[in-house]
Design a protein around this motif. Structure first.
Motif, PDB file in Angstrom:
ATOM      1  N   GLU A  86       0.834  -1.211   0.000  1.00  0.00           N
ATOM      2  CA  GLU A  86       0.000   0.000   0.000  1.00  0.00           C
ATOM      3  C   GLU A  86       0.861   1.251   0.000  1.00  0.00           C
ATOM      4  O   GLU A  86       0.572   2.237  -0.698  1.00  0.00           O
ATOM      5  N   SER A  87       1.933   1.244   0.760  1.00  0.00           N
ATOM      6  CA  SER A  87       2.830   2.396   0.809  1.00  0.00           C
ATOM      7  C   SER A  87       3.476   2.651  -0.549  1.00  0.00           C
ATOM      8  O   SER A  87       3.584   3.808  -0.997  1.00  0.00           O
ATOM      9  N   ASN A  88       3.905   1.591  -1.222  1.00  0.00           N
ATOM     10  CA  ASN A  88       4.507   1.742  -2.557  1.00  0.00           C
ATOM     11  C   ASN A  88       3.498   2.286  -3.565  1.00  0.00           C
ATOM     12  O   ASN A  88       3.820   3.125  -4.417  1.00  0.00           O
ATOM     13  N   LYS A  89       2.265   1.798  -3.462  1.00  0.00           N
ATOM     14  CA  LYS A  89       1.205   2.263  -4.366  1.00  0.00           C
ATOM     15  C   LYS A  89       0.944   3.747  -4.182  1.00  0.00           C
ATOM     16  O   LYS A  89       0.830   4.514  -5.150  1.00  0.00           O
ATOM     17  N   LEU A  90       0.872   4.176  -2.908  1.00  0.00           N
ATOM     18  CA  LEU A  90       0.619   5.589  -2.629  1.00  0.00           C
ATOM     19  C   LEU A  90       1.789   6.467  -3.057  1.00  0.00           C
ATOM     20  O   LEU A  90       1.597   7.599  -3.516  1.00  0.00           O
ATOM     21  N   LYS A 114       3.681   6.042  -5.591  1.00  0.00           N
ATOM     22  CA  LYS A 114       3.558   6.266  -7.032  1.00  0.00           C
ATOM     23  C   LYS A 114       2.473   7.292  -7.332  1.00  0.00           C
ATOM     24  O   LYS A 114       2.628   8.150  -8.216  1.00  0.00           O
ATOM     25  N   GLU A 115       1.340   7.230  -6.583  1.00  0.00           N
ATOM     26  CA  GLU A 115       0.259   8.200  -6.777  1.00  0.00           C
ATOM     27  C   GLU A 115       0.722   9.612  -6.443  1.00  0.00           C
ATOM     28  O   GLU A 115       0.367  10.579  -7.130  1.00  0.00           O
ATOM     29  N   ILE A 116       1.514   9.727  -5.384  1.00  0.00           N
ATOM     30  CA  ILE A 116       2.019  11.051  -4.991  1.00  0.00           C
ATOM     31  C   ILE A 116       2.861  11.650  -6.106  1.00  0.00           C
ATOM     32  O   ILE A 116       2.748  12.838  -6.438  1.00  0.00           O
ATOM     33  N   GLY A 117       3.704  10.838  -6.695  1.00  0.00           N
ATOM     34  CA  GLY A 117       4.541  11.315  -7.799  1.00  0.00           C
ATOM     35  C   GLY A 117       3.713  11.812  -8.961  1.00  0.00           C
ATOM     36  O   GLY A 117       4.007  12.858  -9.565  1.00  0.00           O
ATOM     37  N   LEU A 131      -1.794  15.404   1.232  1.00  0.00           N
ATOM     38  CA  LEU A 131      -2.700  14.643   2.088  1.00  0.00           C
ATOM     39  C   LEU A 131      -2.349  13.147   2.068  1.00  0.00           C
ATOM     40  O   LEU A 131      -2.331  12.484   3.098  1.00  0.00           O
ATOM     41  N   ILE A 132      -2.072  12.672   0.848  1.00  0.00           N
ATOM     42  CA  ILE A 132      -1.697  11.251   0.728  1.00  0.00           C
ATOM     43  C   ILE A 132      -0.338  11.008   1.366  1.00  0.00           C
ATOM     44  O   ILE A 132      -0.076   9.943   1.949  1.00  0.00           O
ATOM     45  N   LYS A 133       0.541  12.013   1.299  1.00  0.00           N
ATOM     46  CA  LYS A 133       1.873  11.888   1.885  1.00  0.00           C
ATOM     47  C   LYS A 133       1.799  11.666   3.389  1.00  0.00           C
ATOM     48  O   LYS A 133       2.593  10.926   3.981  1.00  0.00           O
ATOM     49  N   GLU A 134       0.817  12.318   4.036  1.00  0.00           N
ATOM     50  CA  GLU A 134       0.624  12.129   5.470  1.00  0.00           C
ATOM     51  C   GLU A 134       0.268  10.673   5.773  1.00  0.00           C
ATOM     52  O   GLU A 134       0.707  10.088   6.757  1.00  0.00           O
ATOM     53  N   LYS A 135      -0.561  10.102   4.884  1.00  0.00           N
ATOM     54  CA  LYS A 135      -0.960   8.712   5.081  1.00  0.00           C
ATOM     55  C   LYS A 135       0.233   7.767   4.936  1.00  0.00           C
ATOM     56  O   LYS A 135       0.344   6.766   5.650  1.00  0.00           O
ATOM     57  N   THR A 136       1.148   8.093   4.003  1.00  0.00           N
ATOM     58  CA  THR A 136       2.332   7.234   3.842  1.00  0.00           C
ATOM     59  C   THR A 136       3.209   7.267   5.097  1.00  0.00           C
ATOM     60  O   THR A 136       3.866   6.286   5.427  1.00  0.00           O
ATOM     61  N   GLN A 176       2.052   7.495   8.128  1.00  0.00           N
ATOM     62  CA  GLN A 176       1.395   6.588   9.062  1.00  0.00           C
ATOM     63  C   GLN A 176       1.711   5.121   8.707  1.00  0.00           C
ATOM     64  O   GLN A 176       1.936   4.283   9.589  1.00  0.00           O
ATOM     65  N   LEU A 177       1.703   4.857   7.392  1.00  0.00           N
ATOM     66  CA  LEU A 177       2.012   3.498   6.953  1.00  0.00           C
ATOM     67  C   LEU A 177       3.463   3.116   7.272  1.00  0.00           C
ATOM     68  O   LEU A 177       3.756   1.964   7.598  1.00  0.00           O
ATOM     69  N   LYS A 178       4.354   4.087   7.180  1.00  0.00           N
ATOM     70  CA  LYS A 178       5.757   3.830   7.495  1.00  0.00           C
ATOM     71  C   LYS A 178       5.914   3.433   8.957  1.00  0.00           C
ATOM     72  O   LYS A 178       6.673   2.512   9.295  1.00  0.00           O
ATOM     73  N   GLU A 179       5.193   4.135   9.854  1.00  0.00           N
ATOM     74  CA  GLU A 179       5.248   3.804  11.270  1.00  0.00           C
ATOM     75  C   GLU A 179       4.645   2.421  11.524  1.00  0.00           C
ATOM     76  O   GLU A 179       5.165   1.630  12.313  1.00  0.00           O
ATOM     77  N   LYS A 180       3.539   2.134  10.807  1.00  0.00           N
ATOM     78  CA  LYS A 180       2.901   0.831  10.955  1.00  0.00           C
ATOM     79  C   LYS A 180       3.834  -0.282  10.489  1.00  0.00           C
ATOM     80  O   LYS A 180       3.935  -1.339  11.132  1.00  0.00           O
ATOM     81  N   SER A 181       4.542  -0.065   9.380  1.00  0.00           N
ATOM     82  CA  SER A 181       5.455  -1.086   8.868  1.00  0.00           C
ATOM     83  C   SER A 181       6.606  -1.323   9.839  1.00  0.00           C
ATOM     84  O   SER A 181       7.078  -2.459  10.003  1.00  0.00           O
TER      85      SER A 181
END
Length: 362
Positions: free
Chosen positions: A53-57, A59-62, A75-80, A82-87
């Motif tokens: 999911e992090s990799n997908k996002l 690519k979307e950010i780019g 906004l999506i960058k903030e979610k990544t 959170q995903l980084k902390e979760k990973s």
């Protein structure tokens, strides 16, 4: 070490094998292995999903930045984040589960072959082969520790003075006979295709785990605390660890090594007349043969090794038997001294005389 896949797919077979070895709390530990493995695999699956999911996002950010949609990209960058902390949390959980799983797996011994009888003591062992006749000795025949003292070839008291019980001193013809046996064994092994190696006499912790001395046999090894190293209990340990973490090709097999080393064990067995003298020592000499073979040919390799050792004992003229040990060492020198004693002295087997330079101890 048994793999978690094998344990999971063959749980009942594993429990039956461990029961033969009188392994305590087997079902509890096996259930813990399966449960911990499930938790580890669940953590790995969740981690893989978060990383995907992090990799997908990312690519979307780019794409959003390129198209000028900066606010949406942030906004999506903030979610990544959170995903980084979760990973990170999932990776730590997976590492913790791997560590706990390894600690459990290290406690589990290999399961015995189906031919191995159940039992808990040497009375439960099966005799599968016997050769030679037990010599009829004179009424005044002596055990080897008394012969050693009579001919001044083994001095247990001097070893006790220098170090302690279980560290004999070999003297004169006794020392030469010990050296002759070592050279004879090495020559026979190399003639049979084994490559002679001379390994270290100390090992690190990883090597101890590699051959199963650690963690459960730690109390039987001498530990060098300052350097966190262990004196070897047998040459098999360092020689087998030559190939630890090494990928071998099928055409590399068989790999045949032989080694002589002094060996050291803290555990000296039970006490009594049957473990006197050379029967149980803290330091002893040993010539080892080690064969690395394809699993499909392991029992054929074992049979070949047994035949090789039988040939050596036949040449020495020693009676012997082969036992199938149940689930639950009188040395060669001691056997020679006792079996070869006569009224005139201890007669050296002919095959050893080129090594000793004498034919009798008197």
């Amino acid at each position: 070490m048994l793999s978690t896949t094998y344990i999971r797919d063959n749980k009942e077979q594993v429990l039956e094998g461990l029961a033969k070895r009188n392994f305590k709390d087997a079902e509890k530990i096996i259930d813990s292995v399966i449960e911990t493995d499930e938790r580890k695999r669940a953590a790995q699956t969740a981690l893989d999903e978060v990383l995907a999911e992090s990799n997908k996002l990312s690519k979307e950010i780019g794409i959003l930045f390129k198209s000028g949609e900066v606010q949406k990209a942030n906004l999506i960058k903030e979610k990544t984040g959170q995903l980084k902390e979760k990973s990170r949390e999932l990776a730590e959980l997976k590492t913790q589960m791997e560590s706990e799983l390894n600690e459990l797996l290290y406690q589990i011994p290999n399961i015995p072959n189906s031919l191995v009888p159940a039992g808990s003591s040497e009375e439960d062992n099966e005799v599968v082969f016997e050769h030679g006749e037990i010599p009829t000795l004179e009424e005044n025949a002596m055990p080897h520790w008394e012969l050693g003292k009579k001919y001044d070839i083994i001095d247990f008291d001097l070893g006790n003075k220098i170090t302690g019980a279980g560290f004999p001193v070999y003297k004169g013809k006794g020392a030469k006979l010990q050296r002759a046996l070592i050279a004879y064994f090495l020559d026979k092994n190399t003639e049979a295709g084994y490559t002679e190696v001379q390994p270290p006499l100390v090992i690190n912790e990883a090597s101890g785990y590699g051959t199963g001395q650690l963690p459960d046999k730690e109390g039987q090894m001498y530990h060098i605390g300052a350097d966190d190293l262990y004196l070897i209990p047998t040459a098999e340990v360092p020689v087998t660890n030559f190939y630890r973490d090494t990928l071998l090709k099928e055409d590399d097999f068989p790999i045949c090594n032989t080694a002589y080393t002094p060996c050291f064990r803290r555990e000296a067995g039970s006490y009594g007349s049957h473990v006197r003298g050379l029967n149980r020592l803290h330091q002893f000499d040993k010539v080892e043969i080690v064969r690395i073979e394809h699993p499909d040919r392991s029992y054929a390799a074992l049979d070949s090794m047994v035949e090789h050792v039988k040939g050596i004992l036949n040449e020495l003229g020693l009676p012997y038997r082969i036992l199938r040990l149940c689930g639950g060492d009188l040395g060669v020198l001691a056997g020679l001294l006792e079996n070869c004693q006569t009224e005139n002295g201890i007669v050296i087997p002919e095959v050893l005389r080129p090594y000793t330079g004498f034919d009798i101890i008197n």
